[in-house]
Design a protein around this motif. Structure first.
Motif, mmCIF file in Angstrom:
data_model
loop_
_atom_site.group_PDB
_atom_site.id
_atom_site.type_symbol
_atom_site.label_atom_id
_atom_site.label_comp_id
_atom_site.label_asym_id
_atom_site.label_seq_id
_atom_site.Cartn_x
_atom_site.Cartn_y
_atom_site.Cartn_z
ATOM 1 N N GLY A 129 56.280 23.579 13.352
ATOM 2 C CA GLY A 129 57.409 23.036 12.613
ATOM 3 C C GLY A 129 57.166 23.196 11.132
ATOM 4 N N THR A 130 58.192 22.994 10.353
ATOM 5 C CA THR A 130 58.072 22.989 8.898
ATOM 6 C C THR A 130 58.829 21.781 8.370
ATOM 7 N N SER A 131 58.528 21.381 7.157
ATOM 8 C CA SER A 131 59.214 20.209 6.597
ATOM 9 C C SER A 131 60.716 20.461 6.504
ATOM 10 N N GLU A 132 61.133 21.721 6.252
ATOM 11 C CA GLU A 132 62.554 22.011 6.122
ATOM 12 C C GLU A 132 63.304 21.793 7.433
ATOM 13 N N LEU A 133 62.636 22.065 8.562
ATOM 14 C CA LEU A 133 63.280 21.892 9.861
ATOM 15 C C LEU A 133 63.341 20.431 10.265
ATOM 16 N N ALA B 15 67.722 23.564 18.466
ATOM 17 C CA ALA B 15 67.549 24.718 17.575
ATOM 18 C C ALA B 15 67.869 26.014 18.296
ATOM 19 N N TYR B 16 68.369 26.974 17.527
ATOM 20 C CA TYR B 16 68.578 28.340 18.016
ATOM 21 C C TYR B 16 67.630 29.241 17.248
ATOM 22 N N VAL B 17 66.789 29.962 17.975
ATOM 23 C CA VAL B 17 65.757 30.760 17.330
ATOM 24 C C VAL B 17 66.072 32.243 17.466
ATOM 25 N N GLU B 18 65.889 32.971 16.373
ATOM 26 C CA GLU B 18 65.997 34.431 16.360
ATOM 27 C C GLU B 18 64.699 35.005 15.814
ATOM 28 N N THR C 172 63.504 33.078 12.506
ATOM 29 C CA THR C 172 64.688 32.569 11.824
ATOM 30 C C THR C 172 65.298 31.502 12.724
ATOM 31 N N ILE C 173 65.480 30.304 12.211
ATOM 32 C CA ILE C 173 65.900 29.183 13.049
ATOM 33 C C ILE C 173 67.149 28.513 12.486
ATOM 34 N N THR C 174 68.081 28.218 13.378
ATOM 35 C CA THR C 174 69.270 27.433 13.056
ATOM 36 C C THR C 174 69.125 26.067 13.701
ATOM 37 N N MET C 175 69.197 25.017 12.907
ATOM 38 C CA MET C 175 69.116 23.651 13.419
ATOM 39 C C MET C 175 70.536 23.205 13.766
ATOM 40 N N LEU C 176 70.776 22.986 15.046
ATOM 41 C CA LEU C 176 72.136 22.830 15.549
ATOM 42 C C LEU C 176 72.736 21.445 15.321
ATOM 43 N N GLN C 177 71.895 20.431 15.089
ATOM 44 C CA GLN C 177 72.436 19.072 14.967
ATOM 45 C C GLN C 177 72.027 18.363 13.684
ATOM 46 N N GLU D 140 71.951 16.715 10.191
ATOM 47 C CA GLU D 140 73.044 16.152 9.395
ATOM 48 C C GLU D 140 72.789 16.229 7.890
ATOM 49 N N ALA D 141 71.634 15.729 7.433
ATOM 50 C CA ALA D 141 71.422 15.593 5.992
ATOM 51 C C ALA D 141 71.166 16.933 5.315
ATOM 52 N N LEU D 142 70.345 17.778 5.925
ATOM 53 C CA LEU D 142 70.007 19.071 5.328
ATOM 54 C C LEU D 142 70.189 20.158 6.386
ATOM 55 N N PRO D 143 71.404 20.647 6.552
ATOM 56 C CA PRO D 143 71.672 21.638 7.607
ATOM 57 C C PRO D 143 70.931 22.950 7.344
ATOM 58 N N MET D 144 70.603 23.622 8.428
ATOM 59 C CA MET D 144 69.888 24.898 8.340
ATOM 60 C C MET D 144 70.575 25.915 9.244
ATOM 61 N N ILE D 145 71.184 26.930 8.652
ATOM 62 C CA ILE D 145 71.731 28.041 9.415
ATOM 63 C C ILE D 145 70.927 29.283 9.091
ATOM 64 N N ARG D 146 70.341 29.877 10.119
ATOM 65 C CA ARG D 146 69.580 31.128 10.004
ATOM 66 C C ARG D 146 68.551 31.044 8.870
ATOM 67 N N TYR D 147 67.749 30.005 8.930
ATOM 68 C CA TYR D 147 66.718 29.794 7.918
ATOM 69 C C TYR D 147 65.536 30.719 8.187
ATOM 70 N N ARG D 148 65.227 31.569 7.235
ATOM 71 C CA ARG D 148 64.130 32.538 7.362
ATOM 72 C C ARG D 148 62.835 31.843 6.972
ATOM 73 N N ILE D 149 62.043 31.520 7.986
ATOM 74 C CA ILE D 149 60.849 30.704 7.778
ATOM 75 C C ILE D 149 59.718 31.505 7.140
ATOM 76 N N GLY D 150 59.638 32.802 7.462
ATOM 77 C CA GLY D 150 58.553 33.624 6.925
ATOM 78 C C GLY D 150 57.389 33.780 7.878
ATOM 79 N N ASP D 151 57.379 33.035 8.978
ATOM 80 C CA ASP D 151 56.311 33.162 9.975
ATOM 81 C C ASP D 151 56.587 34.351 10.883
ATOM 82 N N ILE D 152 55.520 35.027 11.284
ATOM 83 C CA ILE D 152 55.638 36.205 12.133
ATOM 84 C C ILE D 152 55.272 35.830 13.557
#
Length: 433
Positions: free
Chosen positions: A237-241, A262-265, A284-289, A291-303
């Motif tokens: 996990g990351t703090s952003e997620l 979450a939806y992971v690509e 790249t992760i989209t957090m589906l639910q 509320e406060a800090l939404p994330m669509i297709r967030y590029r985490i940088g992890d391989i």
């Protein structure tokens, strides 16, 4: 097999995708209408919520980057009002400004539920004593694990980091069965315990480690398990997620990413194109639910790569495979891409090498020089120069073959490299690039 929420954890893939599509469509509509940041990003790509007609249409949506969070410091991307926020966490920020993450009560509940599922999948529950040796406070690790452990009915020992001898005493006295911390801190704890005359394998009830917040390899897992007599589980996990959210199950074969959360690509880091399951690329992760800090297709940088087949444990959610490095912590040495995880993987396969190493990169003229400082095990440390030379040559040879670049190796005595209570600092890059 234990499940926390069998309805969602065993849901067939087709049904999961229907759930994900409904959540994605609702998220896109909400952000297009109420988030200036996402509205502008979608307009730039000429994307409207009406264009999202299937889950696969997620690839039409814009990416989000860490720099977006820094540029919007502290809270310009938030979509919850101040009176809806119940907590902040703040990342340390390796470069530039830190990132601030806000949480509504629903955000905290989902985070806690995600960890409750993961801890149950590991095999923990009521009757276990979980020692949380991640940092508490602005860092998300300690509090996230704390609430997840309480949710499954376990007893929590909130030791945080530091005061290692006291932590070992409490581990023995209170019958701790699982510990959550960084792999490097657990190694340090094992060393301190031995100096105290305590053998974790024989003298404690410890059976599991939930280890994360820094990269580690299968070789490191094997060493930890053999030395300490526990099962070592990875957590991601990351703090952003939100924080640490997804764990391995008892099969130890990838992080279960709950499809309703979450939806992971996995994408090609250069082109941004989606890759097929099993192919290695940037997570790249989209957090589906959220509320406060939404994330669509967030590029985490992890391989990593993603597996979509049903896990032997019976859970149908996709699994992220072990993190193999980062797009942005890759070292380029004389034109060759080198990841610290590659170095660790190679070192952990050499019996004479101890648990700790350090990479030092310098520039000599126009060329890069890479030095790997390696601790030897107590058994292999010798005062015979010929023995040490032979070990050093073997380590250099193995690293050169693995990395395709020449590496200098310095052997050091056991216990001489720095130890870290939080994330370990394995790379010192002295180049001025």
């Amino acid at each position: 097999m234990q499940y926390w929420d069998p309805r969602i954890e065993e849901m067939p893939e087709e049904e999961l995708q229907k759930v994900q599509y409904k959540l994605l469509k609702s998220l896109v509509c909400r952000l297009y209408s109420f988030s200036p940041f996402y509205h502008d990003r979608m307009k730039e790509l000429n994307v409207h919520p009406d264009n999202i007609k299937a889950l696969s249409d997620i690839k039409k949506l814009p990416f989000m980057f860490k720099r977006d969070l820094r540029d919007s410091y502290p809270n310009r991307i938030f979509t919850a009002a101040q009176d809806e926020l119940v907590r902040y966490h703040v990342s340390s920020g390796t470069t530039g400004k830190p990132t601030v993450v806000g949480y509504t009560q629903k955000d905290l509940d989902i985070w806690t539920s995600s960890l409750a599922r993961g801890l149950t999948a590991i095999g923990l529950g009521r009757g276990d004593v979980i020692q949380v040796s991640y940092g508490y406070g602005l860092f998300t690790g300690g509090l996230g694990m704390h609430y997840g452990a309480e949710r499954i009915g376990a007893t929590v020992l909130p030791t945080s980091v530091g005061n290692t001898e006291r932590q070992i005493e409490l581990m023995q006295d209170l019958g701790v069965t699982a510990i959550a911390c960084t792999p490097s801190y657990l190694l340090h704890m094992g060393e301190v315990a031995e100096k105290m005359g305590v053998h974790i394998k024989k003298d404690t009830c410890l059976k599991a480690g939930i280890l994360g917040a820094e990269p580690w390899t299968e070789g490191m897992r094997t060493r930890i398990e053999n030395w300490l007599g526990i099962k070592a589980f990875d957590i991601y996990g990351t703090s952003e997620l939100s924080g640490p959210m997804f764990t391995e199950c008892a099969e130890q074969n990838g992080f279960h990413v709950w499809s309703d959360i979450a939806y992971v690509e996995v994408i090609d880091p250069k082109s941004g194109e989606q890759l097929e399951p099993g192919e290695k690329g940037e997570l790249t992760i989209t957090m589906l639910q959220k509320e406060a800090l939404p994330m669509i297709r967030y590029r985490i940088g992890d391989i990593s790569s993603v597996e979509v087949d049903t896990c032997p444990c019976g859970r149908t959610s996709p699994r992220i495979k072990r993190i193999q490095g980062r797009v942005d912590d890759m070292l380029i040495i004389r034109g060759i891409n080198v990841f610290p995880s590659q170095v660790e993987y190679t070192l952990m396969s050499i019996p004479e090498v101890g648990q700790h190493f350090q990479i030092v990169v310098e520039r000599s003229g126009a060329l890069d020089d890479m030095l790997v400082r390696v601790e030897l095990t107590k058994a292999s440390f010798s005062d015979k120069i010929t023995d040490l030379m032979q070990i050093r040559q073997n380590v250099e040879h193995r690293l050169r073959n693995a990395l395709n670049v020449a590496v200098n190796v310095e052997l050091v005595e056991p216990g001489s490299l720095p130890r870290f209570e939080g994330k370990s600092k394995k790379v010192i890059d002295k180049r001025v690039l």
